[in-house]
Design a protein around this motif. Structure first.
Motif, short mmCIF file in Angstrom:
data_model
loop_
_atom_site.label_atom_id
_atom_site.label_comp_id
_atom_site.label_asym_id
_atom_site.label_seq_id
_atom_site.Cartn_x
_atom_site.Cartn_y
_atom_site.Cartn_z
N TYR A 220 0.84 -1.20 0.00
CA TYR A 220 0.00 0.00 0.00
C TYR A 220 0.87 1.25 0.00
O TYR A 220 1.83 1.35 0.78
CB TYR A 220 -0.93 0.02 1.22
CG TYR A 220 -1.67 1.32 1.37
CD1 TYR A 220 -2.80 1.59 0.60
CD2 TYR A 220 -1.24 2.29 2.27
CE1 TYR A 220 -3.48 2.79 0.72
CE2 TYR A 220 -1.92 3.49 2.40
CZ TYR A 220 -3.04 3.74 1.62
OH TYR A 220 -3.70 4.93 1.74
N TYR A 221 0.54 2.16 -0.90
CA TYR A 221 1.15 3.49 -0.94
C TYR A 221 0.03 4.52 -1.07
O TYR A 221 -0.92 4.32 -1.84
CB TYR A 221 2.09 3.64 -2.14
CG TYR A 221 3.37 2.85 -2.05
CD1 TYR A 221 4.47 3.34 -1.37
CD2 TYR A 221 3.48 1.62 -2.68
CE1 TYR A 221 5.65 2.61 -1.30
CE2 TYR A 221 4.65 0.89 -2.62
CZ TYR A 221 5.74 1.39 -1.93
OH TYR A 221 6.90 0.66 -1.86
N ASN A 222 0.14 5.62 -0.34
CA ASN A 222 -0.78 6.72 -0.55
C ASN A 222 -0.24 7.63 -1.66
O ASN A 222 0.75 7.30 -2.31
CB ASN A 222 -1.00 7.50 0.76
CG ASN A 222 0.30 8.05 1.32
OD1 ASN A 222 1.37 7.82 0.76
ND2 ASN A 222 0.22 8.77 2.42
N LYS A 223 -0.89 8.76 -1.89
CA LYS A 223 -0.49 9.63 -2.99
C LYS A 223 0.95 10.13 -2.82
O LYS A 223 1.75 10.10 -3.76
CB LYS A 223 -1.44 10.83 -3.07
CG LYS A 223 -2.88 10.47 -3.42
CD LYS A 223 -3.00 9.99 -4.85
CE LYS A 223 -4.46 9.74 -5.21
NZ LYS A 223 -4.61 9.26 -6.61
N LEU A 224 1.28 10.57 -1.62
CA LEU A 224 2.64 11.04 -1.37
C LEU A 224 3.64 9.90 -1.44
O LEU A 224 4.78 10.07 -1.90
CB LEU A 224 2.70 11.73 0.00
CG LEU A 224 4.01 12.44 0.36
CD1 LEU A 224 4.29 13.57 -0.63
CD2 LEU A 224 3.97 12.98 1.78
N GLY A 225 3.24 8.73 -0.98
CA GLY A 225 4.14 7.59 -1.05
C GLY A 225 4.45 7.17 -2.48
O GLY A 225 5.57 6.75 -2.79
N ASP A 257 -0.99 -6.82 1.73
CA ASP A 257 -0.19 -7.70 2.59
C ASP A 257 0.71 -6.93 3.53
O ASP A 257 1.02 -7.41 4.63
CB ASP A 257 0.67 -8.64 1.72
CG ASP A 257 -0.19 -9.55 0.85
OD1 ASP A 257 -1.26 -9.99 1.33
OD2 ASP A 257 0.19 -9.80 -0.31
N SER A 258 1.17 -5.76 3.10
CA SER A 258 2.07 -4.99 3.96
C SER A 258 2.10 -3.54 3.48
O SER A 258 1.51 -3.19 2.45
CB SER A 258 3.50 -5.57 3.92
OG SER A 258 4.02 -5.50 2.59
N ILE A 259 2.80 -2.72 4.25
CA ILE A 259 2.98 -1.31 3.90
C ILE A 259 4.15 -1.21 2.92
O ILE A 259 5.15 -1.93 3.03
CB ILE A 259 3.26 -0.48 5.16
CG1 ILE A 259 2.10 -0.61 6.14
CG2 ILE A 259 3.47 0.98 4.82
CD1 ILE A 259 2.35 0.05 7.47
N GLY A 260 4.02 -0.31 1.94
CA GLY A 260 5.09 -0.12 0.97
C GLY A 260 6.34 0.44 1.60
O GLY A 260 6.30 1.20 2.57
N ARG A 261 7.49 0.06 1.05
CA ARG A 261 8.77 0.50 1.58
C ARG A 261 9.33 1.64 0.73
O ARG A 261 9.16 1.67 -0.48
CB ARG A 261 9.76 -0.67 1.61
CG ARG A 261 9.39 -1.77 2.57
CD ARG A 261 10.38 -2.91 2.49
NE ARG A 261 10.23 -3.68 1.25
CZ ARG A 261 11.09 -4.61 0.83
NH1 ARG A 261 12.16 -4.87 1.58
NH2 ARG A 261 10.88 -5.28 -0.28
N LEU A 262 10.02 2.57 1.41
CA LEU A 262 10.66 3.70 0.75
C LEU A 262 12.09 3.82 1.24
O LEU A 262 12.34 3.68 2.45
CB LEU A 262 9.90 5.00 1.06
CG LEU A 262 8.48 5.11 0.47
CD1 LEU A 262 7.79 6.36 0.98
CD2 LEU A 262 8.52 5.09 -1.06
N PRO A 263 13.05 4.08 0.34
CA PRO A 263 12.91 4.14 -1.13
C PRO A 263 12.62 2.77 -1.72
O PRO A 263 12.41 1.82 -0.99
CB PRO A 263 14.26 4.67 -1.57
CG PRO A 263 15.22 4.22 -0.51
CD PRO A 263 14.44 4.27 0.79
#
Length: 284
Positions: A220-225, A257-263
């Motif tokens: 999952y990523y939001n707009k800013l992500g 399944d999980s939160i997106g990773r950055l970078p």
């Protein structure tokens, strides 16, 4: 009209007036760079007939084009004169300029859809359906297209394939609204283990990837992500730090399944036993 008929008339008169003498005529101006020459320069005979006392015998006339720049005209009705209003009563559109005397239509214009005060049509018709403000738009990409890019050497199958990888290699377009959906088109071309991180995945695509030894993780990523994932150089240019990954809203927690990773990560995260049980029946 005279210019167009002149070559044919002159040719007819020359053929009718001169006797038939088989002499060779040379068009001396034939190699001239000018495409259209006057008729008097077009015909010259090499040898005049001695028996005709200097009369030139002609075997043919050079063909001329009937089209010239000063003959170009528009077709009839191609150009229509502009309607000139208020230029005198003789024109038929003077004085009131065709609007008549007084009234709303003579003085000004109304807004579009105005019907004189009665309920307009757009309000008389009933409403139908609705537009969901919480809808999500995912850009689809098939496994066959990804396999083609891997065979072409544009994607490294040994590393994790993220949405940034798909965007940079041209597998998807640049306008990614809410994420990427992995489709099962061309699933038979996947013959080696591949690891993905996308927003959504279909049942057929997930089964094909796992059958080849790979894995698919829904992140999952939001707009800013998404901006931080796809264009991290934008934050560096503005002198900002990359934002932290946002948690999904309650209605989407069972779909990821999980939160997106950055970078953008390069190595996949192995699924835990409880995650495998939760992802055993993925929702499309």
């Amino acid at each position: 009209m005279l210019r167009r008929k002149l070559p044919s008339l002159l040719a007819t008169s020359l053929f009718n007036a001169s006797p038939i003498v088989h002499s060779k005529c040379i068009a001396s101006k034939l190699r001239s760079p000018q495409p259209f020459l006057p008729l008097r320069h077009s015909i010259e005979c090499a040898n005049p007939s001695a028996t005709l006392n200097g009369i030139w015998a002609v075997d043919g006339v050079r063909a001329y084009s009937l089209l010239s720049l000063n003959d170009l005209r528009d077709n009839k009705g191609a150009k229509k004169q502009k309607k000139r209003k208020g230029r005198g009563i003789g024109s038929g559109l003077g004085k009131t300029a065709g609007r008549g005397h007084k009234g709303q239509k003579a003085r000004g214009t109304m807004k579009f859809g105005f019907e004189g005060g009665q309920t307009p049509l757009r309000r008389r018709m009933p409403k139908r359906g609705f537009k969901n403000p919480f809808r999500l738009t995912f850009q689809p990409v098939g496994l066959g297209k990804i396999a083609t890019l891997i065979n072409a050497g544009k994607i490294d199958s040994s590393e994790l394939i993220t949405m940034k990888t798909l965007k940079d290699t041209g597998a998807i377009g640049k306008q990614i609204k809410d994420g990427v959906r992995l489709m099962g088109r061309g699933a038979d071309q996947i013959q080696w283990p591949i690891h993905f991180e996308v927003s959504r995945v279909t049942v057929r695509a997930k089964e094909a990837v796992e059958a080849a030894g790979g894995s698919v993780r829904r992140v999952y990523y939001n707009k800013l992500g998404f901006r931080a994932l796809l264009k991290p150089e934008w934050f560096e240019k503005k002198g900002r730090l990359l934002p932290k990954a946002a948690r999904p809203p309650p209605k989407q927690r069972d779909k990821v399944d999980s939160i997106g990773r950055l970078p953008a990560p390069t190595k996949p995260i192995p699924f835990l036993p409880e995650e495998k049980e939760a992802a055993s029946s993925p929702s499309v």
